[in-house]
Design a protein around this motif. Structure first.
Motif, short mmCIF file in Angstrom:
data_model
loop_
_atom_site.label_atom_id
_atom_site.label_comp_id
_atom_site.label_asym_id
_atom_site.label_seq_id
_atom_site.Cartn_x
_atom_site.Cartn_y
_atom_site.Cartn_z
N ILE A 290 -9.11 35.83 52.12
CA ILE A 290 -9.13 34.76 51.23
C ILE A 290 -8.01 33.68 51.97
O ILE A 290 -6.94 34.17 52.11
CB ILE A 290 -8.94 34.91 49.77
N VAL A 291 -8.45 32.79 52.60
CA VAL A 291 -7.17 31.80 53.11
C VAL A 291 -7.23 30.72 52.09
O VAL A 291 -8.08 29.88 51.63
CB VAL A 291 -7.74 31.35 54.36
N GLY A 292 -5.65 30.18 51.95
CA GLY A 292 -5.39 29.23 50.83
C GLY A 292 -4.01 29.11 50.81
O GLY A 292 -3.42 29.70 51.27
N VAL A 293 -3.48 28.37 49.95
CA VAL A 293 -2.07 28.21 49.60
C VAL A 293 -1.66 28.62 47.98
O VAL A 293 -2.24 28.28 47.05
CB VAL A 293 -1.66 26.87 49.54
N PRO A 294 -0.98 29.87 48.19
CA PRO A 294 -0.62 30.36 46.94
C PRO A 294 0.26 29.24 46.01
O PRO A 294 1.38 28.69 46.71
CB PRO A 294 0.36 31.49 47.37
N ILE A 295 -0.14 28.92 44.95
CA ILE A 295 0.83 27.90 44.18
C ILE A 295 1.28 28.42 42.92
O ILE A 295 1.92 27.67 42.38
CB ILE A 295 -0.45 26.86 43.83
N GLY A 296 0.97 29.61 42.50
CA GLY A 296 1.81 30.08 41.34
C GLY A 296 1.18 31.55 40.86
O GLY A 296 0.25 32.01 41.48
#
Ligand code: BTN
Length: 324
Positions: A290-296
């Motif tokens: 899974i590619v993405g930006v961890p936000i919390g």
């Protein structure tokens, strides 16, 4: 030959050479027996300098954890109330698990100077050389459902990070879920293993490894670019008992807070210490990357990943790849 009188003899003459002749006379043993004993002591971590003319000089003694020293520093009420210290073990996890099965109370702590089969996450090993680190496992008996176990891992990472930052003043951050890093290199690891019955946790074995006084020569070469120690980063040695006592205090406080107020205060603390948030990442899961930006974090302990299309996906368990 018992090695105690020999060690004592050197301790009485700090920094001085003692001739084989005089040791032999004083202890009433042969010079060969002395030589053999010195070889043995070197194997156990003592360092001697030998001179043909002058004899032997004791350079350094192995460092041993002291349960008395630890008890004197301990402020926690339950965590570490009972401590079992071992010299060499396969893994402290096995000892703690056996004790938990036998009914050991919450907070019972197992420490070892050395692990010969230390376990890491994902079936990996854990480098645990003698006298250089904190290799410990503790029995927890939280009264929460089994699916809350990841929260305890995150709580433990927060406690360890807060404590190590306070004690060492080093710039330590948490990489999701629970690795502690200094400038991208790992200095500690957390491994929680649990046993459950009817959806409730019977016990959790919380294993913590802290690379305190390891030197570069203690690591296999292939780990050097990924792992480091408090000593390598700070240039000084740390008292392991002080590290353990401070961590146990912080850990217990957060554990009590968690039991009173639930997971949300831990989420806030975790997010403040995270080095993973806001940076694009690849999460490796058994179902694919899974590619993405961890936000919390969400309330269950899953990390929230913002995907390219703007949707938010909670991820419960994954390996975090190298920064993208
Ligand atoms: C990780 O892979 O990051 C977790 C490492 C956990 C290591 C500790 S050392 C004490 C306890 N005993 C073990 O065998 N493992 C844990």
């Amino acid at each position: 030959m018992n090695h105690e009188p020999l060690i004592q003899l050197f301790m009485d003459k700090p920094g001085e050479y003692v001739s084989g002749e005089s040791i032999s006379q004083e202890l009433g043993v042969s010079r060969t027996a002395i030589w053999k004993q010195i070889r043995k002591l070197e194997g156990a971590g003592y360092h001697f300098e030998a001179s043909r003319r002058l004899g032997y000089r004791l350079i350094s003694v192995p460092e041993h954890l002291s349960t008395e020293d630890l008890a004197g520093r301990l402020e926690a009420k339950i965590f570490g109330k009972t401590v079992h210290l071992f010299e060499t073990v396969e893994s402290t996890q096995n000892l703690a698990r056996a004790a938990a099965e036998d009914g050991a109370v919450e907070g019972t702590l197992f420490l070892a100077e050395q692990q010969v089969n230390g376990r890491g996450r994902m079936g990996r090993g854990w480098v645990s050389p003698r006298g250089k680190g904190v290799w410990m496992s503790m029995v927890l008996r939280p009264s929460v459902p089994i699916h809350f176990a990841p929260q305890l891992t995150l709580l433990t990472a927060v406690a360890l990070c807060r404590s190590l930052k306070r004690v060492t003043a080093l710039p330590i951050g948490i990489k999701w879920p629970n690795d502690l890093l200094i400038e991208g290199k790992k200095i500690s690891g957390i491994l929680l293993e649990s046993a459950a019955e009817d959806e409730r946790l019977r016990y959790v074995i919380a294993g913590i490894g802290i690379s305190v006084n390891l030197e570069e020569s203690d690591y296999p070469v292939e780990l050097l670019e990924k792992a480091t120690s408090l000593r390598i980063r700070s240039g000084k040695k740390w008292t392991r008992e002080a590290v353990i006592a401070d961590f146990l205090k912080e850990w217990e406080q957060l554990y009590f807070l968690y039991q009173e107020q639930g997971f949300s205060p831990i989420v806030t603390l975790w997010e403040a210490l995270s080095v993973s948030l806001g940076k694009p990442a690849r999460l490796i899961t058994p179902q694919g990357d899974i590619v993405g930006v961890p936000i919390g974090l969400d309330e269950s302990g899953a990390i929230r990943i913002e995907l390219a299309d703007g949707t938010i996906k909670p991820v419960f368990s994954a390996e975090m790849g190298e920064p993208l």
